[in-house]
Scaffold this active site. Structure first.
Site, PDB file in Angstrom:
ATOM      1  N   ASP A 228      -3.333  35.119 -39.731  1.00 54.52           N
ATOM      2  CA  ASP A 228      -3.993  34.925 -40.792  1.00 54.52           C
ATOM      3  C   ASP A 228      -3.428  33.766 -41.566  1.00 54.52           C
ATOM      4  O   ASP A 228      -2.057  33.611 -41.772  1.00 54.52           O
ATOM      5  CB  ASP A 228      -4.084  36.134 -41.619  1.00 54.52           C
ATOM      6  CG  ASP A 228      -4.907  35.836 -42.934  1.00 54.52           C
ATOM      7  OD1 ASP A 228      -5.337  34.800 -43.256  1.00 54.52           O
ATOM      8  OD2 ASP A 228      -5.310  37.014 -43.432  1.00 54.52           O
TER       9      ASP A 228
ATOM     10  N   ASP B  63     -10.293  31.820 -40.561  1.00 52.10           N
ATOM     11  CA  ASP B  63      -8.866  31.674 -40.589  1.00 52.10           C
ATOM     12  C   ASP B  63      -8.321  32.979 -40.135  1.00 52.10           C
ATOM     13  O   ASP B  63      -6.880  33.010 -40.292  1.00 52.10           O
ATOM     14  CB  ASP B  63      -8.408  31.330 -42.013  1.00 52.10           C
ATOM     15  CG  ASP B  63      -8.162  32.480 -43.160  1.00 52.10           C
ATOM     16  OD1 ASP B  63      -9.166  33.668 -42.859  1.00 52.10           O
ATOM     17  OD2 ASP B  63      -7.485  32.527 -43.815  1.00 52.10           O
ATOM     18  N   GLU B  64      -8.837  33.690 -39.401  1.00 51.09           N
ATOM     19  CA  GLU B  64      -8.224  34.893 -38.913  1.00 51.09           C
ATOM     20  C   GLU B  64      -8.624  35.066 -37.385  1.00 51.09           C
ATOM     21  O   GLU B  64      -9.730  35.095 -37.025  1.00 51.09           O
ATOM     22  CB  GLU B  64      -8.905  36.295 -39.678  1.00 51.09           C
ATOM     23  CG  GLU B  64      -8.122  36.186 -40.979  1.00 51.09           C
ATOM     24  CD  GLU B  64      -8.574  37.423 -41.873  1.00 51.09           C
ATOM     25  OE1 GLU B  64      -8.441  38.710 -41.518  1.00 51.09           O
ATOM     26  OE2 GLU B  64      -9.677  37.220 -42.629  1.00 51.09           O
TER      27      GLU B  64
HETATM   28 MG   LIG Z   1      -5.983  33.651 -44.961  1.00 52.45          MG
HETATM   29 MG   LIG Z   2      -7.857  35.846 -44.381  1.00 53.35          MG
END
Ligand SMILES: [Mg+2]
Ligand SMILES: [Mg+2]
Length: 391
Positions: A9, A104-105
């Site tokens: 993350d 974003d993960e």
């Molecule tokens: Mg993040």
């Molecule tokens: Mg996130």
DNA sequence: TCTGGGGTCCTTCCGCGA
DNA sequence: TCTGTCGCGGAAGGACCC
């Protein structure tokens, strides 16, 4: 046999990209979202901004008051997508058992790779170094036996964190209920009413009791979560899909012409995305938010698939006519489609399809798109005119 | 404080047909 | 034939997440 799942993350992703693209912003409170004075909320903010009490989801007006010296930057989604894509490629290079779950993960399944790659924590450090070197971004990694715990673990030492869960129950008992993915404000309140204020306490309730109190799905979810068993937070094959587009007006609107224009634009955006994505949709949804923030949706399922933005626009207008009294100011309008289907995919009972047929379909879609773009201006004007008549 | 935009999943209600 | 019930799809609302 126990798995080794990584949850990766990126930290304060949008704000970090802004700082990376403009190094003079490093070390400063960067707030990504609409300019203060406009409607909207913070999309992301740097850790420097968080020290002022700012967090994502907070109205920008409040953020501006909390931190007048804050640096407010607009959302540059294209740029974030570009960086995200590159980073995800790097991550997918590490293992093919890779699942991106947001911009974003991602999850990486590194079960049984210890002899090949070395200890998990070492692999985690390697990933962090790699992304820092190539992109100048920090990220947090959680490692655990399942996705649910890995996700919690990446939060645990954020930012720039790395944490491996070896004792799930011990780990969970150091967290609070609100930390659990899927437990939000409302669920927290309901649990508090039942005197459940910790994960330990939650664990003491039987599955049946939890189901009777929180619904079948909710009870099952809480029962498993409290034990560190994955309740299925990210399924490999989602069962529903929808595409929608909505707009909050700078000022509430009740002018029919402006409202119709927005509806048309939203319909065009949706149809464009349907065609580009190769989707067929037979349900149209209209969303209306009034000045007092009450929000309603109204939907209609057609007997055929939507074929043009004009058609979607006409359905949206019809739905608006049913919902709106014509005088209450409107804060937000949205148009969407659900019940999406990709033609030729398993649903229609075909196990596979020859490539030529697929190619033809793509071509056909692109042609249709071109047709639609050609006729756009004309359609737009004509449709808006018919509309004004009944306003 | 004054509340985005893009999503997924769940619950409840209703009408319909078996 | 009447009645209960069951499953299903559609609709609306709501919780939650990034
Ligand atoms: Mg993040
Ligand atoms: Mg996130």
């Amino acid at each position: 046999m126990t798995g080794t799942i990584f949850h990766v993350d990126l930290d304060a992703f949008y704000a970090s990209v802004e700082q990376q693209d403009n190094p003079s912003l490093k070390g400063k409170p960067v707030i990504v979202g609409p300019q203060p004075g406009n409607r909207g909320v913070v999309s992301a903010c740097s850790y420097e901004a968080r020290r002022f009490g700012i967090h994502s989801g907070m109205p920008v007006s409040r953020a501006a008051r909390l931190c007048p010296q804050g640096i407010f930057r607009p959302v540059r989604m294209k740029r974030y997508l570009e960086i995200s894509e590159e980073i995800m490629k790097e991550l997918a290079d590490i293992t093919p058992v890779f699942q991106q779950i947001s911009i974003d993960e991602a999850f990486l399944d590194l079960s049984g790779t210890e002899r090949l790659f070395g200890p998990a924590l070492q692999v985690g450090r390697m990933i962090k170094e790699r992304i820092a070197d190539r992109f100048g971004l920090t990220l947090s990694i959680g490692i655990a036996a399942n996705k649910f715990l890995a996700k919690l673990a990446s939060e645990y030492e954020k930012p720039d964190g790395l944490f491996q869960v070896t004792e799930p129950i011990e780990f969970l008992d150091r967290l609070s209920l609100k930390d659990i993915w899927g437990i939000g404000e409302k669920t927290l309140d309901r649990l508090a009413e039942l005197n459940i204020t910790s994960i330990q306490k939650l664990r003491s309730f039987s599955r049946d009791i939890l189901c009777s109190m929180m619904g079948v799905a909710g009870g099952r979810y809480l029962y498993l979560a409290a034990r560190g068993m994955d309740p299925g937070i990210y399924s490999d094959h989602p069962r529903s899909h929808s595409i929608s587009s909505e707009r909050t007006f700078a000022r509430d609107k009740k002018d029919r012409t402006a409202i119709n224009k927005t509806l048309l634009e939203l319909s065009q955006q949706i149809m464009h995305r349907l065609i580009v994505g190769g989707w067929q949709a037979n349900t149209a949804v209209l969303k209306v938010r009034y000045e007092d923030f009450t929000t309603t949706t109204i939907q209609k399922t057609l007997k055929h698939y939507l074929t043009s933005s004009d058609e979607l626009y006409r359905v949206a207008l019809e739905l608006l006519r049913k919902k709106w009294n014509g005088s209450t100011p409107i804060r937000l309008l949205g148009v969407g489609t659900t019940q999406l289907l990709r033609p030729g995919s398993l649903e229609q009972g075909e196990l596979f399809e020859d490539r030529d047929l697929k190619r033809r379909k793509v071509e056909q879609a692109v042609t249709e798109l071109k047709e639609k773009m050609k006729g756009l201006k004309l359609t737009k004007a004509s449709l808006l005119e018919t509309k004004d008549r009944c306003g």
